[in-house]
Structures are given as C-alpha cells and as structure tokens.
Design a protein around this motif. Sequence first.
Motif, PDB file in Angstrom:
ATOM      1  N   MET A 120       4.324  12.222  -1.598  1.00 30.87           N
ATOM      2  CA  MET A 120       5.136  11.801  -0.836  1.00 30.87           C
ATOM      3  C   MET A 120       4.750  12.361   0.609  1.00 30.87           C
ATOM      4  O   MET A 120       5.064  12.028   1.765  1.00 30.87           O
ATOM      5  N   THR A 165       5.256   6.323   7.717  1.00 32.98           N
ATOM      6  CA  THR A 165       4.481   5.732   6.478  1.00 32.98           C
ATOM      7  C   THR A 165       3.812   4.150   6.457  1.00 32.98           C
ATOM      8  O   THR A 165       2.716   3.996   6.121  1.00 32.98           O
ATOM      9  N   ASP A 166       4.547   3.556   7.473  1.00 34.89           N
ATOM     10  CA  ASP A 166       3.944   1.962   7.803  1.00 34.89           C
ATOM     11  C   ASP A 166       2.649   2.078   8.301  1.00 34.89           C
ATOM     12  O   ASP A 166       1.866   1.343   8.050  1.00 34.89           O
ATOM     13  N   GLN A 219       0.918   3.997  -2.126  1.00 36.97           N
ATOM     14  CA  GLN A 219       1.439   4.830  -3.151  1.00 36.97           C
ATOM     15  C   GLN A 219       2.207   3.962  -4.286  1.00 36.97           C
ATOM     16  O   GLN A 219       2.999   3.134  -3.854  1.00 36.97           O
ATOM     17  N   GLN A 229       9.827   1.610   2.161  1.00 41.69           N
ATOM     18  CA  GLN A 229       9.103   2.286   3.220  1.00 41.69           C
ATOM     19  C   GLN A 229       7.621   2.414   2.521  1.00 41.69           C
ATOM     20  O   GLN A 229       6.573   2.371   3.371  1.00 41.69           O
ATOM     21  N   LEU A 230       7.278   2.768   1.207  1.00 38.95           N
ATOM     22  CA  LEU A 230       6.219   2.833   0.729  1.00 38.95           C
ATOM     23  C   LEU A 230       5.328   1.514   0.764  1.00 38.95           C
ATOM     24  O   LEU A 230       4.267   1.698   0.720  1.00 38.95           O
ATOM     25  N   MET A 231       5.908   0.434   1.017  1.00 45.08           N
ATOM     26  CA  MET A 231       5.304  -0.935   1.193  1.00 45.08           C
ATOM     27  C   MET A 231       4.777  -1.221   2.661  1.00 45.08           C
ATOM     28  O   MET A 231       4.182  -2.027   2.675  1.00 45.08           O
ATOM     29  N   GLY A 232       5.042  -0.072   3.293  1.00 51.59           N
ATOM     30  CA  GLY A 232       4.803  -0.464   4.781  1.00 51.59           C
ATOM     31  C   GLY A 232       5.683  -1.039   5.361  1.00 51.59           C
ATOM     32  O   GLY A 232       5.478  -1.347   6.602  1.00 51.59           O
ATOM     33  N   ILE A 233       7.064  -1.192   4.887  1.00 48.78           N
ATOM     34  CA  ILE A 233       8.131  -1.840   5.503  1.00 48.78           C
ATOM     35  C   ILE A 233       8.875  -0.822   6.668  1.00 48.78           C
ATOM     36  O   ILE A 233       8.963   0.343   6.379  1.00 48.78           O
ATOM     37  N   ASN A 234       8.818  -1.409   8.170  1.00 51.55           N
ATOM     38  CA  ASN A 234       9.272  -0.541   9.020  1.00 51.55           C
ATOM     39  C   ASN A 234      10.701  -0.442   9.011  1.00 51.55           C
ATOM     40  O   ASN A 234      11.538  -1.453   9.446  1.00 51.55           O
ATOM     41  N   SER A 281       1.950  10.410   1.963  1.00 51.47           N
ATOM     42  CA  SER A 281       2.673   9.144   2.532  1.00 51.47           C
ATOM     43  C   SER A 281       3.372   9.158   3.708  1.00 51.47           C
ATOM     44  O   SER A 281       3.942   8.105   4.497  1.00 51.47           O
ATOM     45  N   GLY A 282       4.060  10.604   3.947  1.00 47.24           N
ATOM     46  CA  GLY A 282       4.674  10.585   5.211  1.00 47.24           C
ATOM     47  C   GLY A 282       6.039  10.231   5.193  1.00 47.24           C
ATOM     48  O   GLY A 282       6.944  10.188   6.059  1.00 47.24           O
ATOM     49  N   VAL A 283       6.771  10.440   3.812  1.00 45.83           N
ATOM     50  CA  VAL A 283       7.977  10.308   3.359  1.00 45.83           C
ATOM     51  C   VAL A 283       8.671  11.719   3.608  1.00 45.83           C
ATOM     52  O   VAL A 283       9.753  11.636   3.982  1.00 45.83           O
TER      53      VAL A 283
END
Lengths: 235, 295
Positions: free
Chosen positions: A45, A70-71, A80, B182-187, A48-50
Amino acid sequence: MLELRDIHTYYGAIHALKGVTLTVREGEIVTLIGANGAGKSTTLMTISGVTPAREGSVTFQGRDITRQSTDKTVAMGLTQVPEGRMIFPALTVRENLLMGAYLRNRRDDLGKDENYVYELFPVLKERRRQPGGTLSGGEQQMLAIGRAIMARPRMLLLDEPSLGLAPIVVENIFAVIKRINEEGTTVLLVEQNAQMALQTAHRGYVLATGEVILEGSSQELITNPSVRAAYLGLD
Amino acid sequence: MLEQQLVNGLTLGVIYALIAVGYTMVYGVIELINFAHGEIYMFGAFFCTTFIGAMGVPFYLAIILAMAAASLMGVLIEYVAYKPLRSSHRLAVLITAIGMSIFLQNLAMIIWGSRPRPFIQEAVPAYLSETAVRLGDVTLTWLHVFIFAVTFSMMIGLNLIINRTKIGTAMRALAQNRTAAQLMGINVNAVISFTFALGSSLGAMAGILVAVYYNSMYPTMGYVAGVKAFAAAVLGGIGSVPGAMLGGIVLGVAEALGAGYVSSLYRDGVAYAVMIAVIIFRPSGILGKAVVDKA
C-alpha cells in the motif's frame, strides 16, 4: 526497477514499517514473506501510494514515487492486486475488467486484452455477464488478477493471492503468475504461503514486525534453518 | 378530483425524485447525507432568475446556465468543506454539511433578501400556462408536460451515464470499494467532484421547476424540499438511484392524496410519516440492500 529505501510508514501513531529496504529488478519474481501483521500489505500500500511513507523513498523506473498519487503510479505501469481481492461485487465480470483498464487509452484494443484474460482464466469468460459478487473465492481471485492485467502493467504487486483458496486453485493461479512473468511482467509477490511463494519466486525477503530480517535467493531461503522452522513449518 | 390530485402528486413527485437522486448519489460515493443539497436546489432557482432579471438571458438558456452554476457550486462546496474531512469521522462531515446548509441559506438572504419573491413571469414563455391536454376533469398545462418531459429525460440520461459510460462505471466502482477504485487508477477526487456536479445540476433544475410551478421562491425553500427529497431517497433505499426516483414519485403522490383527502394541513406530515414508517419497518428502503452501519 523498483527500489524501496529505508521506508517508514505509520497508521496514526502505529509505526507499521520501520525502515524497509528492498529491490526488485526487471523481469524478476520477488516474494515478501512473513507472519500476519509483519507489514507485508502495508509495504504494498505504501508503494501504491494508498498509505504513503512518512520517511524514506520509493523509486520506480528511476522516478521517485514516494508521495505520488495512486492513479499516476498506475499510469506508470505499476498495478496492485490487493489482499482480499477487492473486486467490485455489483459490477459484472466484464465491467470489473474494464475498470482495470481505466487509464488505458480509449483507442487501445481492449478486446485483445480481454481475450487474453479469458485465455488465462477461461471460467471468467463464461461468467462475464455475472456480477463479480456471485463468483466463488477462487474465481474472484482470478478476476482480481485479470482486472490488474487489463492495465497492461510493467510490474504487478500481488497481495496473498493464495489466501483461503483450495490447493488446486492455488496451483492454477501460481501457474498464471509464472506465465505472465515469463511474458515480461515483473512481480512482487506477498505471501503467507511461503512454500508456494519460494517455489515460484527468484528471490525473497522475510519481513517481521515492520523490518526486513532476511533476504536472499529462494534457494537460500528455503534451506535457511530459521526460515524452515518459522515459515515453512519444517524442522 | 382523484385524477387531478394524482397529476399534482406526480408533478411534485418527479421533482422530489430529481432532488433525491442528488442525495443518493453523493451518499453512494462518500456516505454523506449532504444536507446542503436543498440549498443547491434553492440557489438553482435564484441563479435562474438572476440570469434572467439582471442579464436578460432568455428563459431556457437561463435554466442551463443556472444548472451549470449550481454544478460548480456543488463541486466547490465539496472541495472546500467536505474534502478536507475525507478521513475524519463521518459525524464531522455530517455536522459540516448542516453548517454549510445554514451558511448558504443566510448567504442567499444577504444577496436576495429573505422575503418570498415570484419567478419573473414575463420571462416564462406564455404557452406554458396554456392547457395542453384535458381528460375529463383533469387539466394538464404545457408546464406539466414540460416538467414531465424534462424530469423523465434527465432520469433516462442519468441512468445512461451511470450504467453505460466509463465515468459512471467508475462512480459505481467507487461506491462499492474506494481503495480498489483507487488501485485501478481511478482519480477518486475527480469522480467525487463529477458526482457533486451531476447531482447539483439536477437539484438546480428541480428548484427552477418548483419556482416556476408555484411562482414563488425564498431562501429557506430548500429546507423542506431537502428533507422531503431525503425522505424519498430513504424510502427508495439510500444509495440506490432507481430507488430515489421511485421514492420521490411515491412520496409526491402520497403527499398530494393526503392533502386532498385528509387535510392540506397534513401535507408535510404525510412525508414525515412515510419516512418514519420506512425507518421502522424497512430501514433499507424499497430497493435498497440491507447494509451494516459503518458509522
């Protein structure tokens, strides 16, 4: 390709990672093993920047991504597959896959990637119009991996893909992990199933209470007496 | 008599539905009852008359501009007031929303005064008050037709956006699992802003329709309308867009029938009674799924 240098991550006042340093080279499968609560998921995490690191640096393909959103990291090709699969239960299998390709260019041929995922996991093709939540645990794990593949990542972070699955499903999933690695995707694999992870990976790190306590090639780790005792359940 | 009451109820109901989807969409993505949504509805009506009165913009164009202005306002409210509290306790955001609602009511009073004012009648096309259809005892004006046409096309459009577009799918994904989205890259911030923009534009449209229909608007008009639309969203199942649409219509009809057959004094009472009954007997609403309280 990926480098973590002296990472410290906190959850509020809890000091979860206490100076984690690790490297993944292009083309490798590297595994991160350790007990519950060792900080394996937190490490992913943080990458991934979470839950960004408070101190230290994360570099991906020569770029500092420590505090990057993350995006942007996903856009750079680092995706991830989170622990617990986290598929979207009310979206169909197909919609789940398309969300994986969220940042892909509109003009890209997503159909080709979709078919590639169906080739890796034929059961997903049969279920493509079903809501993700109706899938079995193993199928959901396949969907989670397939969804990440839709992003066409250069590197995949996999968090406990074997968790709660029947041995035959685990075999199947690890075979796919090996295959996508052979086709060019670098992998960082977090596992509690150390046996399976070390059989698949080239190298490994052992994490305990937020620190790397051991590292080496899979062969070295498998034969290391303390790893055998603590993580493989052997003498 | 019954038929005319039904027409009145349906008219009111589709307008409630328009407001209610704004509540339910925002609840879906950030689990917040946005109490300032009623004020967006009120500002929509005032923006519209301001565009007409102060700038001489034609009626239909003024509606579109007012919706755009309200969208912007919705996005701004989220950015300024709710976003900084994204990781705080839900109660903190809820209280902020109530505070925002009070602030906006008072802001409107400072700008436009506290007394009710009529909609600018000269700006409203005359044919809207003419009779379009007469069926027995029931009279439908072109304004009724306009209201139904606008609300239905907006509902259909909204459904298409949510179910068929990429950003709509991202909204649903975000509502189901924020971390995964978020992990899918959705802003995530962009999708939340989009949700506020969409809900606010529909809310503003509702405010304009009501101001024209009743020929009246005032800074506190968003309070009762907001509470009723919230009741409609709860009735339909909070978080469910089709539920909010259905809930709005059911509530509007129930209210009109209550007012017509019991007493017009009980008009608001009916709405509250419906809400209380839903909370007691089916807290998840008509189309909602039972959820575990995450508060």
